[in-house]
Design an enzyme around this catalytic site. Structure first.
Site, mmCIF file in Angstrom:
data_model
loop_
_atom_site.group_PDB
_atom_site.id
_atom_site.type_symbol
_atom_site.label_atom_id
_atom_site.label_comp_id
_atom_site.label_asym_id
_atom_site.label_seq_id
_atom_site.Cartn_x
_atom_site.Cartn_y
_atom_site.Cartn_z
ATOM 1 N N GLY A 129 0.838 -1.189 0.000
ATOM 2 C CA GLY A 129 0.000 0.000 0.000
ATOM 3 C C GLY A 129 0.870 1.234 0.000
ATOM 4 O O GLY A 129 2.077 1.164 0.235
ATOM 5 N N GLU B 282 -0.466 -1.990 -6.897
ATOM 6 C CA GLU B 282 -1.270 -0.982 -7.600
ATOM 7 C C GLU B 282 -0.492 0.296 -7.841
ATOM 8 O O GLU B 282 -0.705 0.992 -8.812
ATOM 9 C CB GLU B 282 -2.589 -0.714 -6.851
ATOM 10 C CG GLU B 282 -2.414 -0.471 -5.381
ATOM 11 C CD GLU B 282 -3.741 -0.398 -4.626
ATOM 12 O OE1 GLU B 282 -4.783 -0.783 -5.165
ATOM 13 O OE2 GLU B 282 -3.713 0.062 -3.473
#
Lengths: 503, 503
Positions: free
Chosen positions: A262, A287
């Site tokens: 994250g 991501e």
């Protein structure tokens, strides 16, 4: 400049942002590029905020994730946002959401594109997409993120393209543009390793939908890089030691499995911790790529990284975009409904490391809401990864604000990740490996290993008294939120005297 | 009988259950077939319970899901269970779990096999697997469920096979046995439609691991079929009308998309509701096939059903197992880490219908815990399906026990499914379509459409007062569980007078 529009018939669409933004009307749904501050609209959304100062115009704004340059705040201030999704990280917007002035839908980042394709959300009226350049076939070569732009380009009735000349045309090839078929004819997504590229290099687009093209030359907002402090260093150390032990036990190899981290300083600290470790040939299936990713590539530890955006410091931005010949074989940017899709995360066996706001004695995690009611940013991709990961790790500091807040609590005030989806919890105090443990065992392990010493006794007392009352997941409902309530009333979660509160 | 052991060298392993069960030692991990009462161990686990009456022996028991013939209760009563996973539905076992006497791990049903393969759980010492017969290569043809048996057979050190002569050998071919590769070399699972068969017809097994074979001739425990009442009928009607409207709006076709239905009378009522509808060529991609599935096949409405087990009434059991030539092309049974795997559920666009114990004004769902502490059954496959479904629907009655319990509440006392994963909520009162709604909009829709009239005013009051205090997800933490607490104290969630409580 115009040579960046290789489909010559589109060159007549070049205009100013002020002119282009007129395409957006009150009540419309706007889909904009931008994922954690990368590859966002620099001109059109700014012009929309300007319009909002003198005109009553309100839109629903969908993006990839958060936007840079304070644009979400400017839009919120100008009262332009009616509804916002699927993620945000702006203090002004956040306040307006929490005041009930702006509606926000907090979505798993893999799902927004799905919901649009299946018509479970209102369709996009206007897409605004940042591009490095437009190809001869009208397709768009995106910049530092892909996000939901492929879906927006496919579904929007009208498209505005922002060509950002700050981004070199050499980004061509760093993107892997693939979309799943429509139901019921959907096929497999043929990715079996992070480095597999399965799609096109540009975003397909019907040129007839392009209503305006504007030129910009503005870099992405730089990521805030804070040096690791003693807490993030401690957390990173616990995690690296845990991985080393897993290798010892032959549950993992020293290549580990693809990593997801994250955004933020803990993730950066963990990745930085790999630099001086014995791990090698690491990969990422994540991501967002942060500075630490490129540092690990430079140090030879990381072989390949897959994500949906590059969100880095100003220095790293120059380093990467100025050396694409060096880095282009080392990473790929994908649509977020590919980077975050549950099936791939499970297929690849991702090790997911995400940040919690608070967690409770059973390992339920709150990633989004302060005090159970006020949103911070949003769930982002944490749910996509945590649920489907080979190992799901959540980290947070044990206590903060002079230890007046404990981040390990009797019961979380808002649940984003249930205990089913949480394998490992880590604070600066220590790590709790919860695999194979029933709720009561989880609780004792968390109390033993993770909670700040100032709160240990009271947390143990809560758990013991709850166990006396019984249940698979013992709780005292009348007391579950007492720490949160005490904080609201006294400014501290501590039960102790005022003297101790200010120690 | 012996001809059911086609690998002749294994015939010498035939013994009694009492003898075979001696292979199981104190402290071992036992993996047993059985998924929602289908294809479970009839002899060995019963013999283990017998042993427990006179001997101190405790094991960890993993299964596919729940077991039949009250065996979980017998094992619990005999004090044989130390730890149980990943699901149960037995009243005696449930009590012992809630008393803290037996540890229970409540797992997403797709994950148990994963956790074993990745060594994130302790390995299986002894597998106990019900079979229709043993093939010439030593592989096992399972019976009415597959569950986790493929994984147990692959990983267990020793295997006991129960050949159930009640099950005809003609079940050969109704199973599709496929396992994903190990990390990091995992490939795609090549299923793109419910009817795709991608694997073998029997469970591979190293014959050297077979320590004992016992014969049984006992049917599965029959499913409890209760006739739809006015509440389940109302819920089913709301759902069918919703589907009809989706077809009108061209978001779905009248073939819908593959259906998943949780176990129980509501699911049966919904499926039964399709019989008199205009839908056709329906399919299922589910975990359990109930009577209603076969009724829909008989009526020509359902073309194909995929699941991990057949859990049906005594009548339907005879009908299906006695007419396999008719039904065998209409359904398939898969391992539960295939039937429930997130990637397939999303790829196929499953419409998931599951049962809630309670839900709250924001659409968070409690599927497992009564009063937040006492487990009922377990999360089962509801999380696998709800998170990844094309449409995630949860149903419950609005109120029960003479309306002294409201199942729509200010805040759920335990969260299994977060609002991110819940699209549609249905009670006998009505249906709330929550797609595209922010939390405050969701709350108003749920209050307007789903809550029982007796509780509507107070729920509206809670929401209004919470909104005054603000937040993205407004709550009054000091009051969130007040309805649950009132029920503990007074036997009713109602604030009203005693007179009204007994109306």
């Amino acid at each position: 400049m115009l040579e960046r529009i290789r489909l010559e018939s589109l060159r007549e669409k070049v205009t100013t942002a002020e002119d282009a933004v007129k395409i957006i009307k009150d009540g419309m749904v706007v889909g904009s590029s931008g994922f954690t501050k990368a590859g966002d609209s620099k001109a059109i959304l700014a012009a929309l905020a300007e319009r909002g100062k003198t005109e009553n115009i309100q839109v629903t704004l969908m993006t990839g994730a958060s936007l840079g340059h304070g644009i979400d705040g400017k839009l919120a201030d100008a009262n332009v946002l009616k509804k916002r999704m699927p993620f945000q990280a702006d203090p002004i917007l956040r306040n307006k959401i929490n005041n009930g002035e702006i509606l926000f839908i907090d979505q798993h980042l893999s799902e927004s594109a799905e919901l649009l394709h299946t018509k479970n959300l209102q369709n996009i009226d206007v897409a605004v997409i940042e591009a490095a350049y437009i190809e001869r076939d009208g397709s768009i070569v995106p910049t530092t993120s892909v996000g939901n732009s492929v879906t927006f380009a496919a579904l929007a009735k009208k498209v505005i393209i922002e060509i950002n000349t700050e981004v070199p045309e050499e980004v061509y090839g760093i993107h892997d543009i693939y979309q799943a078929e429509d139901y019921p004819y959907r096929n497999v997504i043929p990715i079996v390793a992070p480095w597999n590229k399965i799609g096109r290099k540009s975003i397909p687009l019907d040129p007839n939908k392009v209503e305006a093209i504007v030129f910009t030359n503005k870099k992405d907002s730089p990521a805030d890089i804070t040096e690791p402090d003693h807490k993030t260093t401690a957390i990173a150390k616990h995690i690296i030691e845990f991985f080393e032990n897993e290798v010892q036990l032959k549950r993992l190899t020293d290549r580990l499995l693809p990593l997801q981290a994250g955004i933020g300083k803990v993730a950066n600290a963990v990745l930085t911790g790999f630099k001086d470790s014995n791990f090698y040939d690491l990969t990422m299936f994540s991501e967002v790529l942060q500075d630490s990713t490129f540092d690990l590539i430079d140090s030879g530890k990381l072989s390949f990284a897959s994500a949906s955006s590059i969100t880095v410091s100003a220095e790293c931005y120059e380093r990467v975009l100025g050396n694409l010949s060096k880095y282009r074989e080392k990473f790929v940017l994908r649509p977020q409904n590919i980077s975050n899709t549950p099936g791939l995360i499970r297929r690849l066996g991702v090790i997911a490391i995400n940040t919690a706001i608070e967690f409770d004695i059973y390992g339920n995690v709150n990633s989004t809401h302060i005090g159970g009611t006020k949103i911070m940013n949003g769930i982002g991709g944490s749910g996509d990864f945590a649920r489907n990961a080979y190992l799901s790790i959540f980290v947070t500091q044990a206590a903060s604000k002079e230890n007046k807040i404990s981040h390990v609590l009797p019961m979380v005030s808002h649940t984003d990740h249930t205990e089913h989806d949480v394998d490992i919890l880590v604070t600066d105090i220590g790590l709790a490996d919860l695999r194979g443990l029933a709720p009561r065992e989880r609780a004792q392990k968390i109390i033993d290993n993770c909670v700040h010493p100032d709160y240990k006794e009271e947390l143990q007392s809560y758990f013991d008294r709850a166990c006396e009352r019984g249940g698979h997941t013992p709780h005292l409902l009348e007391e579950s939120f007492s720490w949160h309530l005490r904080f609201s009333e006294t400014g501290s979660m501590k039960k102790k005297t005022t003297e101790e509160v200010y120690n």
